[in-house]
Motif scaffolding. Sequence first.
Motif, PDB file in Angstrom:
ATOM      1  N   PRO A 245       0.805  -1.227   0.000  1.00 24.63           N
ATOM      2  CA  PRO A 245       0.000   0.000   0.000  1.00 24.63           C
ATOM      3  C   PRO A 245       0.839   1.278   0.000  1.00 24.63           C
ATOM      4  O   PRO A 245       0.365   2.315   0.467  1.00 24.63           O
ATOM      5  N   GLY A 246       2.053   1.245  -0.503  1.00 20.78           N
ATOM      6  CA  GLY A 246       2.891   2.437  -0.517  1.00 20.78           C
ATOM      7  C   GLY A 246       3.577   2.681   0.806  1.00 20.78           C
ATOM      8  O   GLY A 246       3.879   1.747   1.558  1.00 20.78           O
ATOM      9  N   VAL A 247       3.837   3.961   1.098  1.00 23.37           N
ATOM     10  CA  VAL A 247       4.511   4.339   2.346  1.00 23.37           C
ATOM     11  C   VAL A 247       3.459   4.517   3.435  1.00 23.37           C
ATOM     12  O   VAL A 247       2.648   5.446   3.382  1.00 23.37           O
ATOM     13  N   VAL A 248       3.477   3.634   4.410  1.00 23.49           N
ATOM     14  CA  VAL A 248       2.505   3.655   5.512  1.00 23.49           C
ATOM     15  C   VAL A 248       3.235   3.366   6.808  1.00 23.49           C
ATOM     16  O   VAL A 248       4.403   2.958   6.803  1.00 23.49           O
ATOM     17  N   THR A 249       2.565   3.573   7.929  1.00 25.23           N
ATOM     18  CA  THR A 249       3.175   3.159   9.190  1.00 25.23           C
ATOM     19  C   THR A 249       3.358   1.642   9.158  1.00 25.23           C
ATOM     20  O   THR A 249       2.558   0.912   8.568  1.00 25.23           O
ATOM     21  N   VAL A 250       4.431   1.158   9.787  1.00 27.34           N
ATOM     22  CA  VAL A 250       4.836  -0.239   9.583  1.00 27.34           C
ATOM     23  C   VAL A 250       3.763  -1.278   9.939  1.00 27.34           C
ATOM     24  O   VAL A 250       3.688  -2.314   9.260  1.00 27.34           O
ATOM     25  N   PRO A 251       2.894  -1.052  10.951  1.00 25.48           N
ATOM     26  CA  PRO A 251       1.885  -2.088  11.196  1.00 25.48           C
ATOM     27  C   PRO A 251       0.865  -2.214  10.069  1.00 25.48           C
ATOM     28  O   PRO A 251       0.197  -3.245   9.961  1.00 25.48           O
ATOM     29  N   LEU A 252       0.745  -1.170   9.240  1.00 24.78           N
ATOM     30  CA  LEU A 252      -0.257  -1.169   8.182  1.00 24.78           C
ATOM     31  C   LEU A 252       0.272  -1.700   6.852  1.00 24.78           C
ATOM     32  O   LEU A 252      -0.468  -1.785   5.881  1.00 24.78           O
TER      33      LEU A 252
END
Length: 276
Positions: A245-252
């Motif tokens: 999903p691109g650049v996201v917070t690591v849990p996501l």
Amino acid sequence: MAYESMWETGGAVAAADLRPDIPHPARRYDYYLGGKDNFPADRAAAEKALAANPEFRSTARANRGFLTRAVRCVADRGVDQFLDIGTGIPTAGNTHEIAQTADPAARVVYVDNDPIVLSHARALMAGSGSGRTTVIHADLREPDALLDSVRAADLLDLTRPVGLVLAAVLHFLRDEDEPYRAVTTLLDALPSGSHLVLSHGTADFIPAEIRDRVTGVYDQATAPLVGRTRAQVHAFFDGLDLLDPGVVTVPLWRPDDTPAPGADRVSMYGAVARKP
């Protein structure tokens, strides 16, 4: 399989270089993860950082989960060799373990500039089941010399796709260390089909007063802590094809389970991209 090791100087690093009196990010990270390979100075600094921001421990664990999923994803896409820079002290779920679960013949080169990290990695690789794995002593701030050491190790074939892993390491480089140039130099040496696995700390969700206290703790260590914005982290992937999903917070990033509440505000971004 046999363990292979190459040191920058051709021999073991002097014990004096360990500097146990100065907190080191790799040993502090080990403490956050519940490890025992750290010194009193590391534990004291880690506790100060946790007092300023108690989420450090959960963020470290979330980043470890991201590494597992990201390396597994790249391996599943057919990449069978990895260059892991700033690997940190070995713990459960190392890059070679993940990659070699997908392909027992996968090759992994670990790079770090901390003698104690190298010592522990050497002990780990001496055991059975480590496949083709090498540990070298080099510095991300000197990417050309680092690549020379990788070539000299003669384990990775840089004419074939490589998984470049930069997990929770670039936030220890100041702007004057030219982190973007370092990443570009490394990627330029890799062929089309290579993948970048990158995670990076951020202060996007941290109040200014907490950020300043945490920064002060790290300024007293061997490396600073530079939290970059999502846009700044995204810039490391310029010219690459980002995987969803691109650049996201690591849990996501492609979670195995439903993320916990607040996962969108964890202070670490992560992403994976392919070099076209």
